[in-house]
Design a protein around this motif. Structure first.
Motif, PDB file in Angstrom:
ATOM      1  N   PHE A 330       0.852  -1.188   0.000  1.00 48.64           N
ATOM      2  CA  PHE A 330       0.000   0.000   0.000  1.00 48.64           C
ATOM      3  C   PHE A 330       0.894   1.246   0.000  1.00 48.64           C
ATOM      4  CE2 PHE A 330       0.760  -1.391   4.278  1.00 48.64           C
ATOM      5  CZ  PHE A 330       0.976  -0.245   5.030  1.00 48.64           C
ATOM      6  N   THR A 331       0.262   2.399  -0.183  1.00 49.42           N
ATOM      7  CA  THR A 331       0.988   3.684  -0.204  1.00 49.42           C
ATOM      8  C   THR A 331       0.430   4.605   0.873  1.00 49.42           C
ATOM      9  OG1 THR A 331      -0.520   4.696  -1.782  1.00 49.42           O
ATOM     10  CG2 THR A 331       1.321   3.437  -2.701  1.00 49.42           C
ATOM     11  N   GLU A 332       1.044   5.844   0.964  1.00 51.34           N
ATOM     12  CA  GLU A 332       0.587   6.787   1.984  1.00 51.34           C
ATOM     13  C   GLU A 332      -0.893   7.121   1.844  1.00 51.34           C
ATOM     14  OE1 GLU A 332       3.260   7.208   0.154  1.00 51.34           O
ATOM     15  OE2 GLU A 332       4.977   7.852   1.359  1.00 51.34           O
ATOM     16  N   SER A 333      -1.410   7.040   0.597  1.00 51.77           N
ATOM     17  CA  SER A 333      -2.816   7.380   0.401  1.00 51.77           C
ATOM     18  C   SER A 333      -3.749   6.400   1.089  1.00 51.77           C
ATOM     19  CB  SER A 333      -3.142   7.451  -1.086  1.00 51.77           C
ATOM     20  OG  SER A 333      -2.935   6.179  -1.695  1.00 51.77           O
ATOM     21  N   ASN A 342      -5.678  19.532  13.336  1.00 48.68           N
ATOM     22  CA  ASN A 342      -5.575  20.656  12.399  1.00 48.68           C
ATOM     23  C   ASN A 342      -4.148  20.963  11.968  1.00 48.68           C
ATOM     24  OD1 ASN A 342      -8.387  21.107  12.366  1.00 48.68           O
ATOM     25  ND2 ASN A 342      -8.224  22.275  14.266  1.00 48.68           N
ATOM     26  N   ARG A 343      -3.249  20.060  12.205  1.00 46.47           N
ATOM     27  CA  ARG A 343      -1.861  20.277  11.779  1.00 46.47           C
ATOM     28  C   ARG A 343      -1.659  19.675  10.392  1.00 46.47           C
ATOM     29  NH1 ARG A 343       1.303  17.900  16.902  1.00 46.47           N
ATOM     30  NH2 ARG A 343      -0.267  16.257  16.529  1.00 46.47           N
ATOM     31  N   THR A 344      -0.610  20.214   9.745  1.00 49.77           N
ATOM     32  CA  THR A 344      -0.285  19.716   8.408  1.00 49.77           C
ATOM     33  C   THR A 344       0.689  18.556   8.538  1.00 49.77           C
ATOM     34  OG1 THR A 344      -0.600  21.890   7.436  1.00 49.77           O
ATOM     35  CG2 THR A 344       0.673  20.288   6.158  1.00 49.77           C
ATOM     36  N   VAL A 345       0.358  17.492   7.802  1.00 47.59           N
ATOM     37  CA  VAL A 345       1.203  16.287   7.860  1.00 47.59           C
ATOM     38  C   VAL A 345       1.604  15.941   6.435  1.00 47.59           C
ATOM     39  CG1 VAL A 345       1.336  13.854   8.499  1.00 47.59           C
ATOM     40  CG2 VAL A 345       0.005  15.451   9.917  1.00 47.59           C
ATOM     41  N   SER A 346       2.920  15.715   6.246  1.00 46.36           N
ATOM     42  CA  SER A 346       3.408  15.308   4.923  1.00 46.36           C
ATOM     43  C   SER A 346       4.289  14.081   5.047  1.00 46.36           C
ATOM     44  CB  SER A 346       4.165  16.458   4.259  1.00 46.36           C
ATOM     45  OG  SER A 346       5.275  16.843   5.066  1.00 46.36           O
ATOM     46  N   PHE A 347       4.134  13.197   4.030  1.00 47.47           N
ATOM     47  CA  PHE A 347       4.933  11.967   3.992  1.00 47.47           C
ATOM     48  C   PHE A 347       6.057  12.130   2.989  1.00 47.47           C
ATOM     49  CE2 PHE A 347       0.704  10.672   5.299  1.00 47.47           C
ATOM     50  CZ  PHE A 347       0.951   9.781   6.338  1.00 47.47           C
ATOM     51  N   GLY A 348       7.036  11.299   3.121  1.00 52.57           N
ATOM     52  CA  GLY A 348       8.045  11.242   2.078  1.00 52.57           C
ATOM     53  C   GLY A 348       7.377  10.751   0.788  1.00 52.57           C
ATOM     54  N   VAL A 400      -1.026 -10.844  11.532  1.00 51.66           N
ATOM     55  CA  VAL A 400      -0.240  -9.831  10.815  1.00 51.66           C
ATOM     56  C   VAL A 400       1.131  -9.765  11.451  1.00 51.66           C
ATOM     57  CG1 VAL A 400      -0.056  -7.421  10.140  1.00 51.66           C
ATOM     58  CG2 VAL A 400      -2.308  -8.528  10.259  1.00 51.66           C
ATOM     59  N   ASN A 401       2.172 -10.004  10.632  1.00 54.10           N
ATOM     60  CA  ASN A 401       3.527  -9.897  11.153  1.00 54.10           C
ATOM     61  C   ASN A 401       3.871  -8.416  11.368  1.00 54.10           C
ATOM     62  OD1 ASN A 401       4.200 -12.734  11.141  1.00 54.10           O
ATOM     63  ND2 ASN A 401       4.117 -12.571   8.896  1.00 54.10           N
ATOM     64  N   ALA A 402       5.047  -8.117  11.799  1.00 53.68           N
ATOM     65  CA  ALA A 402       5.439  -6.738  12.165  1.00 53.68           C
ATOM     66  C   ALA A 402       5.072  -5.752  11.063  1.00 53.68           C
ATOM     67  CB  ALA A 402       6.925  -6.683  12.455  1.00 53.68           C
ATOM     68  N   THR A 403       4.443  -4.644  11.476  1.00 50.27           N
ATOM     69  CA  THR A 403       4.076  -3.601  10.510  1.00 50.27           C
ATOM     70  C   THR A 403       5.251  -2.648  10.298  1.00 50.27           C
ATOM     71  OG1 THR A 403       3.161  -2.268  12.308  1.00 50.27           O
ATOM     72  CG2 THR A 403       1.636  -3.718  11.134  1.00 50.27           C
ATOM     73  N   PRO A 404       5.296  -1.989   9.142  1.00 45.46           N
ATOM     74  CA  PRO A 404       6.426  -1.102   8.850  1.00 45.46           C
ATOM     75  C   PRO A 404       6.281   0.264   9.574  1.00 45.46           C
ATOM     76  CG  PRO A 404       4.887  -1.091   7.039  1.00 45.46           C
ATOM     77  CD  PRO A 404       4.371  -2.115   8.007  1.00 45.46           C
ATOM     78  N   ARG A 405       7.337   1.029   9.505  1.00 44.27           N
ATOM     79  CA  ARG A 405       7.312   2.394  10.021  1.00 44.27           C
ATOM     80  C   ARG A 405       7.269   3.374   8.841  1.00 44.27           C
ATOM     81  NH1 ARG A 405       8.600   2.275  15.480  1.00 44.27           N
ATOM     82  NH2 ARG A 405       8.865   4.573  15.472  1.00 44.27           N
ATOM     83  N   VAL A 406       6.695   4.523   9.097  1.00 44.19           N
ATOM     84  CA  VAL A 406       6.588   5.536   8.064  1.00 44.19           C
ATOM     85  C   VAL A 406       7.218   6.845   8.601  1.00 44.19           C
ATOM     86  CG1 VAL A 406       4.278   6.223   8.830  1.00 44.19           C
ATOM     87  CG2 VAL A 406       5.058   6.762   6.506  1.00 44.19           C
ATOM     88  N   THR A 407       7.941   7.549   7.748  1.00 41.87           N
ATOM     89  CA  THR A 407       8.542   8.833   8.123  1.00 41.87           C
ATOM     90  C   THR A 407       7.605   9.946   7.641  1.00 41.87           C
ATOM     91  OG1 THR A 407      10.775   7.953   7.965  1.00 41.87           O
ATOM     92  CG2 THR A 407      10.540  10.360   7.877  1.00 41.87           C
ATOM     93  N   LEU A 408       7.299  10.889   8.550  1.00 42.48           N
ATOM     94  CA  LEU A 408       6.405  11.969   8.192  1.00 42.48           C
ATOM     95  C   LEU A 408       6.822  13.259   8.937  1.00 42.48           C
ATOM     96  CD1 LEU A 408       4.490  12.222  10.935  1.00 42.48           C
ATOM     97  CD2 LEU A 408       3.328  10.280   9.925  1.00 42.48           C
ATOM     98  N   THR A 409       6.309  14.377   8.444  1.00 42.85           N
ATOM     99  CA  THR A 409       6.619  15.682   9.051  1.00 42.85           C
ATOM    100  C   THR A 409       5.326  16.356   9.471  1.00 42.85           C
ATOM    101  OG1 THR A 409       8.558  15.904   7.621  1.00 42.85           O
ATOM    102  CG2 THR A 409       7.700  17.928   8.670  1.00 42.85           C
ATOM    103  N   ILE A 410       5.325  16.836  10.731  1.00 47.14           N
ATOM    104  CA  ILE A 410       4.177  17.528  11.275  1.00 47.14           C
ATOM    105  C   ILE A 410       4.484  19.028  11.315  1.00 47.14           C
ATOM    106  CG2 ILE A 410       2.583  17.771  13.225  1.00 47.14           C
ATOM    107  CD1 ILE A 410       3.413  14.936  14.070  1.00 47.14           C
ATOM    108  N   GLU A 411       3.606  19.847  10.787  1.00 46.01           N
ATOM    109  CA  GLU A 411       3.806  21.317  10.793  1.00 46.01           C
ATOM    110  C   GLU A 411       2.624  21.994  11.454  1.00 46.01           C
ATOM    111  OE1 GLU A 411       4.387  22.529   6.814  1.00 46.01           O
ATOM    112  OE2 GLU A 411       6.243  21.386   6.535  1.00 46.01           O
TER     113      GLU A 411
END
Length: 411
Positions: A330-333, A342-348, A400-411
């Motif tokens: 799957f993807t970030e979407s 109400n904060r802005t969140v962006s993924f790589g 479900v085996n171990a889930t991945p981690r995702v890098t994101l930025t909170i503004e």
């Protein structure tokens, strides 16, 4: 003197004339009678032949079977007025067994019950009774009580007994060689109490046909029957499984039917029964599904308990499936965000993620990432860049085996 002789001569001549007149009158009467009531012949069929002196054969230890001549056809000659007044029942046919020949034939004699001296009787083609001699044997035949109808609602037949339960039957060996059982029929329709009665014994052969013969004798004229009625009750059926399938396999379902059965038992037994527990089904080491029909007989029912409906078997099914592993990408979407506030969140950009799921083949092969609704929780995070573990919803039967981690930025 001459005159006296003349008178005597005339008198003698008159006497002769009188005799002649009477004779002529008789001839005329016979002629008229034959014209008005002529002699003719008529056939009479289906006259039953009565057997007499039967003991001449039976006293020698023989029974017999009539092969031919149990009824006859005759031709009768007589006046029309007499024959018009007669039917087949006015004749009697008799076979006298004391006259049995060496070829097992008995002559048949037919007589008229009325007008016997005015009739001439001729037998048709069948003029002897032909028989087959048979040895007389005695056998013991079991009694089967046949119940007709159904008891009142809330009751069932608990037991039925017949006395005697064996009947000695004596008769021709040929007839009794096919004897199977004696049936005693009892009507129980609508009853709500025990029944004590008598029933006539009826002999049946192996084909379910009645063996009916005057040459068969039974050592009892009736069967004493006792029918006990028990109350009925609906109870649960308990069925479980034990063990685990072989490595790499999984029990995906276990079910059985019916879940309830109708039983009957004496009053002092039925009050203490609320369920029937069947032995556990072992799935230990299985690599394929298991099905079985468990017959509810005395091995599984408590003592003095019977089934009161048409249920005979409990059908058990344990579904065993091979476990498989599948990777879902799957993807970030596809990731939902919780605790955004109400904060802005962006993924790589352009990153793909995946989870590895394990479970029964039929379940896993149909799964989609939407079934797990991946999400991250930012509630406890401040602004800045973070590496966050992706969470997924639990799906029954799936690991479900171990889930991945995702890098994101909170503004």
């Amino acid at each position: 003197m001459k005159d006296l002789k003349s008178l005597l001569k005339i008198k003698n001549n008159n006497t002769g004339m009188k005799v002649l007149s009477v004779f002529i009158a008789i001839l005329i009467w016979l002629l008229v009678a034959n014209i008005n009531d002529p002699v003719r012949t008529e056939r009479f069929s289906g006259i039953p032949v009565q057997i007499v002196n039967e003991n001449a054969l039976t006293d020698l230890g023989y029974a017999y079977e009539v092969l031919e001549g149990d009824e006859v056809t005759i031709t009768v000659e007589g006046k029309r007025s007499i024959l018009n007044d007669m039917t087949a029942t006015d004749f009697q046919a008799v076979a006298d067994f004391s006259k049995l020949s060496e070829v097992d034939a008995v002559p048949i004699d037919v007589t008229a019950k009325k007008y016997a001296n005015q009739l001439e009787i001729t037998l048709g083609n069948v003029n002897t009774m032909k028989i087959k001699k048979d040895a007389v044997v005695s056998i013991s035949v079991p009694v089967n009580i046949i119940l007709e109808g159904s008891p009142a609602d809330g009751y069932a037949v608990g037991s039925k007994t017949g006395t005697p339960n064996l009947v000695k039957v004596t008769g021709p060996e040929n007839l009794l060689s096919s004897a199977e059982e004696i049936r005693a029929y009892v009507d129980i329709d609508g009853i709500s109490h025990d029944v004590t009665t008598t029933a006539d014994p009826v002999l049946y052969d192996k084909e379910g046909e009645i063996i009916d013969s005057t040459q068969i004798e039974m050592d009892t004229a009736s069967i004493n029957v006792l029918v006990n009625l028990w109350k009925t009750k609906m109870v649960k059926v308990n069925q479980q499984y034990v063990g685990t399938p072989a490595d790499g396999y999984e029990l995906t379902s276990f079910d059985y039917e019916p879940k309830q059965i109708l039983i009957a038992a004496p009053d002092d037994v039925i009050d203490d029964i609320s369920s029937i527990t069947l032995p556990n089904i072992s799935v230990e080491g299985l690599t394929q599904s298991y099905e079985a029909d468990i017959t509810l007989d005395e091995d599984y029912l408590p003592e003095d308990v019977i089934l009161a409906d048409d249920t005979q078997d409990v059908k058990v099914q344990a579904t065993i499936e091979k476990r498989i592993t599948r990777r879902l990408t799957f993807t970030e979407s596809d990731i939902s965000i919780r605790g955004r506030n109400n904060r802005t969140v962006s993924f790589g950009s352009g990153n793909d993620y995946s989870i590895r799921v394990d479970g029964a083949e039929s379940l896993v092969k149909e799964l989609k990432i939407a079934d797990f609704t991946p999400w991250v929780d930012l509630s406890d995070l401040d602004e800045g860049e973070h590496s966050v573990r992706i969470h997924v919803k639990e799906v029954d039967g799936v690991t479900v085996n171990a889930t991945p981690r995702v890098t994101l930025t909170i503004e």
